[in-house]
Motif scaffolding. Structure first.
Motif, PDB file in Angstrom:
ATOM      1  N   ASP A 156      -6.916   0.178  31.734  1.00 26.37           N
ATOM      2  CA  ASP A 156      -7.192   0.151  33.178  1.00 26.37           C
ATOM      3  C   ASP A 156      -8.032  -1.058  33.538  1.00 26.37           C
ATOM      4  N   SER A 157      -7.996  -1.387  34.824  1.00 21.17           N
ATOM      5  CA  SER A 157      -8.827  -2.433  35.435  1.00 21.17           C
ATOM      6  C   SER A 157      -8.538  -3.824  34.892  1.00 21.17           C
ATOM      7  N   VAL A 158      -7.281  -4.068  34.552  1.00 20.31           N
ATOM      8  CA  VAL A 158      -6.883  -5.405  34.097  1.00 20.31           C
ATOM      9  C   VAL A 158      -6.515  -6.281  35.290  1.00 20.31           C
ATOM     10  N   ASP A 159      -6.157  -5.663  36.414  1.00 24.55           N
ATOM     11  CA  ASP A 159      -5.753  -6.438  37.582  1.00 24.55           C
ATOM     12  C   ASP A 159      -6.958  -6.959  38.357  1.00 24.55           C
ATOM     13  N   SER A 160      -6.781  -8.133  38.944  1.00 27.06           N
ATOM     14  CA  SER A 160      -7.810  -8.789  39.738  1.00 27.06           C
ATOM     15  C   SER A 160      -7.242  -9.051  41.124  1.00 27.06           C
ATOM     16  N   TRP A 161      -8.126  -9.239  42.088  1.00 27.77           N
ATOM     17  CA  TRP A 161      -7.657  -9.617  43.431  1.00 27.77           C
ATOM     18  C   TRP A 161      -7.062 -11.024  43.421  1.00 27.77           C
ATOM     19  N   ARG A 162      -7.284 -11.765  42.344  1.00 27.60           N
ATOM     20  CA  ARG A 162      -6.721 -13.112  42.214  1.00 27.60           C
ATOM     21  C   ARG A 162      -5.373 -13.095  41.511  1.00 27.60           C
ATOM     22  N   GLY A 163      -5.014 -11.972  40.895  1.00 29.33           N
ATOM     23  CA  GLY A 163      -3.751 -11.914  40.164  1.00 29.33           C
ATOM     24  C   GLY A 163      -3.820 -10.887  39.052  1.00 29.33           C
ATOM     25  N   GLY A 164      -2.807 -10.915  38.210  1.00 31.68           N
ATOM     26  CA  GLY A 164      -2.766  -9.976  37.102  1.00 31.68           C
ATOM     27  C   GLY A 164      -2.320  -8.595  37.535  1.00 31.68           C
ATOM     28  N   CYS A 165      -2.004  -7.773  36.568  1.00 34.99           N
ATOM     29  CA  CYS A 165      -1.521  -6.415  36.842  1.00 34.99           C
ATOM     30  C   CYS A 165      -1.591  -5.638  35.535  1.00 34.99           C
ATOM     31  N   ARG A 222      -7.260  -2.867  42.617  1.00 35.46           N
ATOM     32  CA  ARG A 222      -6.312  -3.169  43.689  1.00 35.46           C
ATOM     33  C   ARG A 222      -5.262  -2.076  43.864  1.00 35.46           C
ATOM     34  N   GLY A 223      -4.659  -1.650  42.772  1.00 33.25           N
ATOM     35  CA  GLY A 223      -3.623  -0.623  42.866  1.00 33.25           C
ATOM     36  C   GLY A 223      -4.079   0.748  42.410  1.00 33.25           C
ATOM     37  N   THR A 241      10.831  -0.078  60.713  1.00 29.95           N
ATOM     38  CA  THR A 241      10.633  -1.528  60.890  1.00 29.95           C
ATOM     39  C   THR A 241      11.661  -2.372  60.140  1.00 29.95           C
ATOM     40  N   GLY A 242      12.367  -1.764  59.171  1.00 29.66           N
ATOM     41  CA  GLY A 242      13.292  -2.521  58.339  1.00 29.66           C
ATOM     42  C   GLY A 242      12.606  -3.316  57.246  1.00 29.66           C
ATOM     43  N   ARG A 243      11.306  -3.122  57.092  1.00 32.10           N
ATOM     44  CA  ARG A 243      10.550  -3.883  56.084  1.00 32.10           C
ATOM     45  C   ARG A 243      10.916  -3.408  54.680  1.00 32.10           C
ATOM     46  N   VAL A 244      11.243  -4.351  53.796  1.00 32.49           N
ATOM     47  CA  VAL A 244      11.542  -4.043  52.395  1.00 32.49           C
ATOM     48  C   VAL A 244      10.232  -3.728  51.672  1.00 32.49           C
ATOM     49  N   LEU A 245      10.208  -2.584  50.981  1.00 27.93           N
ATOM     50  CA  LEU A 245       8.992  -2.129  50.309  1.00 27.93           C
ATOM     51  C   LEU A 245       9.042  -2.308  48.796  1.00 27.93           C
ATOM     52  N   LEU A 246      10.172  -2.765  48.281  1.00 28.76           N
ATOM     53  CA  LEU A 246      10.307  -2.947  46.831  1.00 28.76           C
ATOM     54  C   LEU A 246       9.432  -4.073  46.301  1.00 28.76           C
ATOM     55  N   THR A 247       9.159  -5.049  47.142  1.00 27.94           N
ATOM     56  CA  THR A 247       8.438  -6.238  46.696  1.00 27.94           C
ATOM     57  C   THR A 247       6.992  -6.191  47.161  1.00 27.94           C
ATOM     58  N   PRO A 248       6.022  -6.329  46.247  1.00 33.92           N
ATOM     59  CA  PRO A 248       4.619  -6.372  46.670  1.00 33.92           C
ATOM     60  C   PRO A 248       4.323  -7.679  47.395  1.00 33.92           C
ATOM     61  N   ARG A 249       3.197  -7.734  48.037  1.00 30.02           N
ATOM     62  CA  ARG A 249       2.831  -8.928  48.812  1.00 30.02           C
ATOM     63  C   ARG A 249       1.713  -9.741  48.174  1.00 30.02           C
ATOM     64  N   GLY A 250       1.101  -9.197  47.137  1.00 31.80           N
ATOM     65  CA  GLY A 250      -0.059  -9.842  46.534  1.00 31.80           C
ATOM     66  C   GLY A 250       0.304 -10.911  45.516  1.00 31.80           C
ATOM     67  N   PRO A 251      -0.724 -11.458  44.826  1.00 27.58           N
ATOM     68  CA  PRO A 251      -0.521 -12.539  43.864  1.00 27.58           C
ATOM     69  C   PRO A 251      -0.120 -12.058  42.471  1.00 27.58           C
ATOM     70  N   TYR A 285       9.553  -7.000  41.727  1.00 26.61           N
ATOM     71  CA  TYR A 285       9.876  -5.836  42.551  1.00 26.61           C
ATOM     72  C   TYR A 285       9.825  -4.592  41.680  1.00 26.61           C
ATOM     73  N   GLY A 286       9.816  -3.435  42.330  1.00 28.59           N
ATOM     74  CA  GLY A 286       9.824  -2.164  41.607  1.00 28.59           C
ATOM     75  C   GLY A 286      10.653  -1.146  42.363  1.00 28.59           C
ATOM     76  N   VAL A 287      11.419  -0.344  41.624  1.00 28.91           N
ATOM     77  CA  VAL A 287      12.225   0.720  42.222  1.00 28.91           C
ATOM     78  C   VAL A 287      11.735   2.053  41.656  1.00 28.91           C
ATOM     79  N   ARG A 288      11.483   3.006  42.542  1.00 27.73           N
ATOM     80  CA  ARG A 288      10.971   4.320  42.152  1.00 27.73           C
ATOM     81  C   ARG A 288      12.055   5.375  42.360  1.00 27.73           C
ATOM     82  N   GLY A 289      12.145   6.303  41.405  1.00 26.34           N
ATOM     83  CA  GLY A 289      13.177   7.321  41.529  1.00 26.34           C
ATOM     84  C   GLY A 289      12.950   8.481  40.588  1.00 26.34           C
TER      85      GLY A 289
END
Length: 456
Positions: free
Chosen positions: A21-30, A68-69, A212-222, A227-231
């Motif tokens: 856990d906690s490997v992600d930063s507001w500057r990047g990473g995940c 972040r997440g 709104t038609g906004r695509v949610l598969l793609t995150p907006r951050g760095p 993309y990610g698909v959930r099912g």
């Protein structure tokens, strides 16, 4: 104490539970990308078998100091005894290199060997809904001889241990994540996302926001996620990959089992006095005040358990939740789910409503003028003490009085959730109702290639 089982056989000493856990930063990473990198290295160097899909675990979203997440990851592995030390060394070096330059995260890798004690499940359940102190995590790690690899304060130990105790039973979903090269643009054909939505409904979710038609598969951050698909299962996710038209070449994919979309974070409380700051709860009661619309379009009302009252706030981005909250009447029986925080400007707790269930709407009592006994037209009032008069036929009466009518408001009753663009990771979409999974999860041994796809 209970052993995790694989095909009915108790796990041996070479079984390893890895929480991160906690490997992600507001500057990047995940954190999920870190695990992708680890497994990519492991595939080339070590003989490792998975005992479950990698677990993507979301925790209490109401924690102010969350990452972040607010997601941790767990790997359940079978490692050769003579390769355990090499695997630990790989994790330590990878954690150091991956987080180099990230100063706003406190990454931790926790390693538990062998049997999975029920203490970890209890710890996970608390971390889903309430505040967990770092001291509690240290005590759990010491009690069960968990090896901890950490950087800086090690606050990520809470999420890492919670991930280890997660998803042994109850509902779950899957997500497949595609990763991109650093700096690559996220380019996906929006029309193909609509096709995916129609072709896989209701077995995938939160692909696109219909309003709104906004695509949610793609995150907006760095972060490195393309993309990610959930099912519901891996098969429908592989079908989704074949439907999507993606113009950015992924470097690879990783398939997770997850608690996303399950509503597992709502802790049921019976009394307002049980509500704790920063907890995620559900509570039933009666509407105790007329809803009020405040600046920004947000709706404020109170719910009562019969003894105490709790402020509730349905914020404008919650869409239909806010619109229905505005229609509530005092006495309606409801269930509200959400996060408890201090109400802005007041020293009282309030609930940020994320899901609203109207259990029983009180009948509406309305007054109407009486009808004309001659022609049937509605009589008009002639003022106080003036009686009523029919404008059509001229009939007058000083004895007539207003009628009290009861009208059903059952059309308000139902379950209401925010639009996909405003939903928490853990919130369950309406399309998943009836698709929930139950019981204990039985792990199975699998090769890395079943969850890890690399683009050569």
């Amino acid at each position: 104490m209970f052993p995790l089982e694989v095909g009915g056989c108790e796990l041996s000493h070479d079984v390893l539970h890895v929480g991160v856990d906690s490997v992600d930063s507001w500057r990047g990473g995940c954190t999920t990308h870190f695990i992708f990198e680890v497994l990519r290295d492991v595939a080339d160097r070590l003989d490792v078998k998975l005992l479950d899909y990698p677990l993507l675990v979301r925790l209490n979203p109401n924690i102010p100091w969350r990452t972040r997440g607010n997601g941790a990851v767990c790997l359940r592995l079978k490692v050769r005894s003579n390769e355990v030390e090499a695997f630990e060394r790989l994790l330590e070096l990878k954690l150091k290199s991956y987080t180099d330059g990230f100063y706003d995260c406190d990454p931790v890798v926790a390693l538990l060997y062998g049997e999975l004690h029920s203490d970890f499940s209890s710890f996970y359940e608390k971390a889903l809904s309430r505040v967990v102190a770092l001291r509690e995590a240290h005590e759990l790690a010491q009690k069960h001889d968990v090896k901890v690899i950490r950087m800086r304060s090690g606050l990520g130990l809470i999420g890492a241990l919670a991930a280890i105790g997660s998803l042994t039973r109850g509902d779950y979903t899957h997500e497949i994540l595609a990763y991109r090269e650093e700096g690559a643009a996220r380019l996906i054909d929006d029309n193909s996302v609509w096709v995916l939505e129609f072709e896989t409904w209701p077995y995938t979710f939160n692909n696109i926001d219909p309003e709104t038609g906004r695509v949610l598969l793609t995150p907006r951050g760095p972060d490195p996620v393309l993309y990610g698909v959930r099912g519901e299962d891996p098969q429908v996710l592989m079908k989704a990959l074949r439907i999507l038209r993606v113009y950015t070449r992924p470097i690879g994919y990783l398939l997770f089992r997850s608690n996303q979309g399950t509503d597992c974070h709502y802790m049921r409380v019976e009394r307002v006095e049980e509500v704790e700051p920063y907890s995620s709860i559900s509570i039933k009661g009666g509407v105790a005040s007329k809803p009020k619309v405040i600046k920004g379009g947000h709706v404020i009302f109170k719910i009562s358990d019969g003894r105490e009252e709790l402020y509730c706030a349905a914020y404008e981005p919650s869409g239909i939740v806010r619109r229905v909250a505005e229609k509530l009447e005092v006495g309606d029986q409801i269930e509200v789910c959400g996060g408890a925080r201090r109400f802005p400007g007041l020293e009282v707790l309030s609930l940020n409503v994320e899901r609203l269930v109207v259990l029983r709407a009180r009948e509406e009592v309305v007054e109407e003028n009486p009808s004309c006994p001659r022609c049937g037209k509605r009589l008009k009032s002639m003022g106080r003490s003036g009686g009523y008069k029919c404008k059509r036929c001229g009939f007058k009466s000083i004895d007539a009085c207003k009628l009290l009518l009861r009208r059903s408001r059952s059309e308000v009753e139902g379950v209401y959730t925010p639009p996909p663009r405003s939903m928490r990771h853990l919130a369950k979409p309406l399309r998943r109702y009836g698709l929930e999974k139950e019981g204990f999860y039985e792990c199975e041994e699998m090769e890395l290639r079943r969850v890890l796809i690399l683009e050569r």
